[in-house]
Design a protein around this motif. Structure first.
Motif, PDB file in Angstrom:
ATOM      1  N   PRO A 177       0.817  -1.225   0.000  1.00 49.53           N
ATOM      2  CA  PRO A 177       0.000   0.000   0.000  1.00 49.53           C
ATOM      3  C   PRO A 177       0.849   1.274   0.000  1.00 49.53           C
ATOM      4  N   ALA A 178       2.168   1.123   0.175  1.00 48.27           N
ATOM      5  CA  ALA A 178       3.049   2.298   0.098  1.00 48.27           C
ATOM      6  C   ALA A 178       3.035   2.899  -1.308  1.00 48.27           C
ATOM      7  N   ASN A 179       2.720   2.084  -2.321  1.00 45.27           N
ATOM      8  CA  ASN A 179       2.538   2.568  -3.694  1.00 45.27           C
ATOM      9  C   ASN A 179       1.048   2.637  -3.967  1.00 45.27           C
ATOM     10  N   LYS A 180       0.580   3.734  -4.536  1.00 45.22           N
ATOM     11  CA  LYS A 180      -0.861   3.806  -4.763  1.00 45.22           C
ATOM     12  C   LYS A 180      -1.193   4.531  -6.060  1.00 45.22           C
ATOM     13  N   LEU A 181      -2.287   4.074  -6.652  1.00 41.35           N
ATOM     14  CA  LEU A 181      -2.840   4.703  -7.850  1.00 41.35           C
ATOM     15  C   LEU A 181      -3.943   5.654  -7.429  1.00 41.35           C
ATOM     16  N   SER A 182      -3.978   6.829  -8.039  1.00 39.33           N
ATOM     17  CA  SER A 182      -5.057   7.773  -7.738  1.00 39.33           C
ATOM     18  C   SER A 182      -5.316   8.618  -8.968  1.00 39.33           C
ATOM     19  N   GLY A 183      -6.408   9.381  -8.910  1.00 36.88           N
ATOM     20  CA  GLY A 183      -6.765  10.241 -10.033  1.00 36.88           C
ATOM     21  C   GLY A 183      -7.272   9.451 -11.211  1.00 36.88           C
ATOM     22  N   GLY A 184      -7.686  10.138 -12.221  1.00 40.33           N
ATOM     23  CA  GLY A 184      -8.079   9.490 -13.466  1.00 40.33           C
ATOM     24  C   GLY A 184      -9.529   9.065 -13.540  1.00 40.33           C
ATOM     25  N   ARG A 185     -10.260   9.071 -12.413  1.00 45.93           N
ATOM     26  CA  ARG A 185     -11.649   8.587 -12.433  1.00 45.93           C
ATOM     27  C   ARG A 185     -12.560   9.491 -13.262  1.00 45.93           C
TER      28      ARG A 185
ATOM     29  N   GLN B  14      -7.128  12.647 -21.357  1.00 46.11           N
ATOM     30  CA  GLN B  14      -6.398  12.714 -20.097  1.00 46.11           C
ATOM     31  C   GLN B  14      -6.012  11.330 -19.582  1.00 46.11           C
ATOM     32  N   LYS B  15      -6.813  10.323 -19.901  1.00 46.49           N
ATOM     33  CA  LYS B  15      -6.488   8.955 -19.461  1.00 46.49           C
ATOM     34  C   LYS B  15      -5.264   8.414 -20.179  1.00 46.49           C
ATOM     35  N   ARG B  16      -4.935   8.987 -21.336  1.00 43.30           N
ATOM     36  CA  ARG B  16      -3.725   8.554 -22.038  1.00 43.30           C
ATOM     37  C   ARG B  16      -2.480   9.221 -21.475  1.00 43.30           C
ATOM     38  N   LEU B  17      -2.696  10.142 -20.523  1.00 41.76           N
ATOM     39  CA  LEU B  17      -1.589  10.793 -19.846  1.00 41.76           C
ATOM     40  C   LEU B  17      -1.367  10.113 -18.491  1.00 41.76           C
ATOM     41  N   GLY B  18      -0.219  10.347 -17.906  1.00 37.23           N
ATOM     42  CA  GLY B  18       0.049   9.781 -16.593  1.00 37.23           C
ATOM     43  C   GLY B  18       1.122  10.574 -15.864  1.00 37.23           C
ATOM     44  N   ILE B  19       1.082  10.518 -14.544  1.00 43.42           N
ATOM     45  CA  ILE B  19       2.098  11.150 -13.705  1.00 43.42           C
ATOM     46  C   ILE B  19       2.627  10.103 -12.734  1.00 43.42           C
ATOM     47  N   ILE B  20       3.945   9.982 -12.659  1.00 40.75           N
ATOM     48  CA  ILE B  20       4.587   9.111 -11.674  1.00 40.75           C
ATOM     49  C   ILE B  20       5.416  10.004 -10.767  1.00 40.75           C
ATOM     50  N   THR B  21       5.233   9.846  -9.473  1.00 38.38           N
ATOM     51  CA  THR B  21       5.892  10.751  -8.531  1.00 38.38           C
ATOM     52  C   THR B  21       6.180  10.038  -7.222  1.00 38.38           C
ATOM     53  N   SER B  22       6.875  10.746  -6.325  1.00 31.25           N
ATOM     54  CA  SER B  22       7.195  10.176  -5.018  1.00 31.25           C
ATOM     55  C   SER B  22       7.440  11.293  -4.019  1.00 31.25           C
TER      56      SER B  22
ATOM     57  N   LEU C 290      -5.491  23.274 -11.990  1.00 31.19           N
ATOM     58  CA  LEU C 290      -5.744  23.210 -13.436  1.00 31.19           C
ATOM     59  C   LEU C 290      -7.142  22.707 -13.767  1.00 31.19           C
ATOM     60  N   GLY C 291      -7.803  22.104 -12.771  1.00 29.43           N
ATOM     61  CA  GLY C 291      -9.152  21.593 -13.007  1.00 29.43           C
ATOM     62  C   GLY C 291      -9.184  20.386 -13.912  1.00 29.43           C
ATOM     63  N   ILE C 292      -8.151  19.529 -13.823  1.00 28.28           N
ATOM     64  CA  ILE C 292      -8.104  18.324 -14.662  1.00 28.28           C
ATOM     65  C   ILE C 292      -7.876  17.098 -13.785  1.00 28.28           C
ATOM     66  N   SER C 293      -8.098  15.940 -14.363  1.00 33.27           N
ATOM     67  CA  SER C 293      -7.877  14.679 -13.664  1.00 33.27           C
ATOM     68  C   SER C 293      -6.979  13.802 -14.512  1.00 33.27           C
ATOM     69  N   VAL C 294      -5.795  13.510 -13.982  1.00 32.05           N
ATOM     70  CA  VAL C 294      -4.813  12.679 -14.681  1.00 32.05           C
ATOM     71  C   VAL C 294      -4.444  11.511 -13.772  1.00 32.05           C
ATOM     72  N   PRO C 295      -4.348  10.290 -14.287  1.00 26.44           N
ATOM     73  CA  PRO C 295      -3.941   9.152 -13.451  1.00 26.44           C
ATOM     74  C   PRO C 295      -2.555   9.374 -12.838  1.00 26.44           C
ATOM     75  N   ILE C 296      -2.422   9.038 -11.555  1.00 26.61           N
ATOM     76  CA  ILE C 296      -1.167   9.219 -10.829  1.00 26.61           C
ATOM     77  C   ILE C 296      -0.722   7.881 -10.234  1.00 26.61           C
ATOM     78  N   LEU C 297       0.549   7.568 -10.420  1.00 28.89           N
ATOM     79  CA  LEU C 297       1.164   6.449  -9.698  1.00 28.89           C
ATOM     80  C   LEU C 297       2.135   7.060  -8.696  1.00 28.89           C
ATOM     81  N   LYS C 298       1.794   6.947  -7.426  1.00 26.83           N
ATOM     82  CA  LYS C 298       2.630   7.479  -6.355  1.00 26.83           C
ATOM     83  C   LYS C 298       3.457   6.341  -5.770  1.00 26.83           C
ATOM     84  N   LEU C 299       4.782   6.466  -5.852  1.00 23.11           N
ATOM     85  CA  LEU C 299       5.680   5.403  -5.424  1.00 23.11           C
ATOM     86  C   LEU C 299       6.213   5.691  -4.017  1.00 23.11           C
ATOM     87  N   GLY C 300       5.780   4.897  -3.055  1.00 19.93           N
ATOM     88  CA  GLY C 300       6.319   4.990  -1.702  1.00 19.93           C
ATOM     89  C   GLY C 300       7.546   4.114  -1.537  1.00 19.93           C
TER      90      GLY C 300
END
Length: 569
Positions: free
Chosen positions: A239-247, A253-261, A275-285
């Motif tokens: 659970p330290a890594n989680k997907l969020s956004g994109g719903r 926008q679904k063809r875009l992605g952000i990976i961060t930590s 920005l008022g947008i929703s982009v899928p995010i992969l947050k790496l813990g």
């Protein structure tokens, strides 16, 4: 803050990131804690120190010490771990450098008692002027499992997770924080504090794992690499890594992605909201080992992915390699849009996310009242300086009266006396790391005497008669100055060394140091220094006279400027 740290499970309290790490360690049942004070990690030791001296029941559940330096802190922790105790060692990023001699073989041998090492990096060099170190490279080089929290809640939870991983795989685990995580305040939901099992340790002889010599050391490395692959599998479902956004994303926008930590994740959330947008995010813990399957799954159907991380693009390089297997046409953005120097902030991240989404965006430049938008504020430059009443003012003043400051080379070191380099004092010609004022002084003095026993000739043909005065504090002397002083004496150079003894580790928050029990002058004498004097800097005439005398000695000379910090009660 000790009160909040000991609140009951289920309570939600405001904690600093470092305080949350303390609470996480307590919830994990930590039994041994060692550290050397270094900002931005200082509050970890400060809070354990206060808890250990309190009348609270929990004070008896763990042992705490401010060690002489980070290497010794880690070695003490290793000893406790080898006896089966749950161990936490905390330090700033430069401290991780100091302890690497012990750290790397420790990772090879593994631990008995679960061990967590907290490392606080300092992007932007707010408190650590030496460099913008990115400790993630050490995680990779040393094969050290590493978790990166983004806020105080994760700081607490990841500390507990670190102990769990360490216990399962018998390997030390790093919690890598940054200044904006360590010094961030936020609500934290507390869990149970366990009943302490006590502090009974037992060392079981095991030369196979505690002696790092060939050929066994090569077997240890292979065992470590095997562990890492098993931990990588754990990381895939952690659970330290989680997907969020994109719903609520649009199809594009679904063809875009952000990976961060780390704290960058919070900046991403702010940017998307702005920005008022929703982009899928992969947050790496989990920084190391990376959950490669999870990353591949995230990027396989994307057109563009933005990697948002502070300092060097470590994640970006790894993800570019992974993309070749699953999505070779993927456009990866990262350090082409984001800086490698300095910390990130919401504004920088928002601009980068806007470019990812091809969305025009401008910040509201002014929030000033009407009629003031064109007003230019004249903010005077102010430089930091020692506290009013600080004994260092007296020492610096005496030195500048005793010698011609422009004709002396001034060696700086790490501590409050670093402020000698500011314009109000202006006597500091070099500054690097703990203890280096003396080490570098030796090299300079040797260089000035090269060639037939004479001084090094300068380009003008003149012979250099430059004098050198090096500063070092009492805590820094204990930390790293003693070996450098021994080298000066053994290899016969002649700097004048001023040990600024204010009886405390002042700059990082008034922590105690060994000077309470170990006399600096006895160490200096034992190192072979013949010219030594202890002076209260209030005694200005004596101070000035001694400087004039000692600076002309043909051997190393030491003045201990002894007067307590003005902030000592």
């Amino acid at each position: 803050m000790e009160g909040n740290l000991l609140k009951k499970a289920g309570k939600k309290v405001i904690l600093l990131g470092n305080e949350a790490i303390v609470r996480g360690a307590l919830e994990a049942g930590v039994q041994f804690v060692s550290t050397y004070p270094g900002t931005p990690a200082s509050e970890i030791g400060n809070n354990f120190y206060l808890l250990g001296k309190s009348k609270e029941k929990i004070a008896k559940s763990f042992y705490f010490e401010f060690s002489i330096n980070e290497k010794v802190a880690l070695e003490a922790g290793m000893g406790a771990s080898f006896c089966g105790l749950k161990t936490l060692v905390a330090m700033k990023h430069f401290g991780l450098n100091v302890c690497q001699d012990a750290l790397l073989p420790f990772v090879y041998s593994g631990c008995v008692g679960p061990t967590v090492i907290v490392v606080a990096d300092d992007p932007n060099c707010y408190s650590s002027a030496q460099s913008e170190q990115n400790s993630r490279f050490i995680s990779q080089m040393g094969h050290i499992p590493t978790l990166e929290p983004s806020d105080p809640q994760e700081a607490k939870d990841f500390t507990k997770l670190g102990f769990e991983i360490s216990a399962k795989f018998r390997t030390p685990v790093i919690i890598r924080a940054t200044t904006r995580v360590a010094h961030q305040r936020a609500p934290v939901t507390l869990s149970n504090l366990p009943t302490s099992p006590g502090l009974v340790g037992r060392f079981v002889k095991d030369k196979k794992n505690f002696v790092t010599m060939p050929p066994r050391i090569l077997e240890m490395k292979q065992e470590l690499l095997d562990k890492i692959e098993k931990i990588r599998e754990l990381a895939e479902s952690s659970p330290a890594n989680k997907l969020s956004g994109g719903r609520t994303s649009t199809a594009s926008q679904k063809r875009l992605g952000i990976i961060t930590s780390g704290v960058s994740y919070l900046y991403v959330l702010e940017a998307l909201k702005e920005l008022g947008i929703s982009v899928p995010i992969l947050k790496l813990g989990f920084f190391y080992p990376l959950p490669e399957k999870k990353i591949k799954s995230f990027i396989k159907d994307k057109k563009k992915v933005l990697i948002i991380e502070e300092l060097e693009g470590v994640l970006e390089k790894e993800i570019r390699v992974l993309a070749k297997d699953v999505n070779s046409k993927l456009e990866i953005l990262g350090k082409d849009l984001l800086p490698q120097v300095g910390e990130l902030n919401p504004e920088i991240v928002t601009i980068a996310v806007a470019k990812l989404a091809n969305k025009s965006f401008k910040f509201q430049v002014s929030c000033l009242p009407a009629g003031m938008a064109s007003f230019k504020f004249q903010v005077p430059k102010r430089f930091p300086q020692p506290c009013a009443g600080c004994p260092y003012w007296l020492a610096f003043g005496a030195l500048k009266q005793a010698v011609d400051a422009k004709k002396v080379i001034w060696g700086g070191d790490i501590g409050c006396y670093m402020l000698a380099g500011t314009p109000s004092i202006d006597i500091q010609d070099y500054l690097y790391c703990m203890g280096s004022s003396i080490g570098i002084a030796h090299g300079i003095k040797k260089a000035l005497r090269l060639g037939s026993g004479q001084a090094l000739r300068l380009g003008s043909g003149q012979v250099s008669q430059q004098k050198l005065i090096a500063f070092i504090g009492d805590s820094t002397f204990f930390h790293a100055g003693i070996p450098a002083l021994i080298n000066v004496v053994a290899n016969e150079s002649d700097p004048l060394i001023i040990i600024m003894d204010n009886s405390i580790t002042a700059m990082t928050g008034q922590q105690p140091n060994p000077g309470e029990k170990v006399k600096i002058e006895e160490i200096v004498k034992a190192c072979g220094v013949k010219h030594l004097k202890i002076i209260n800097p209030l005694e200005q005439k004596e101070f000035i006279k001694t400087v004039k005398d000692f600076i002309n000695k043909k051997e190393a000379a030491v003045i201990i400027s002894r007067r307590p910090c003005i902030r000592i009660k």
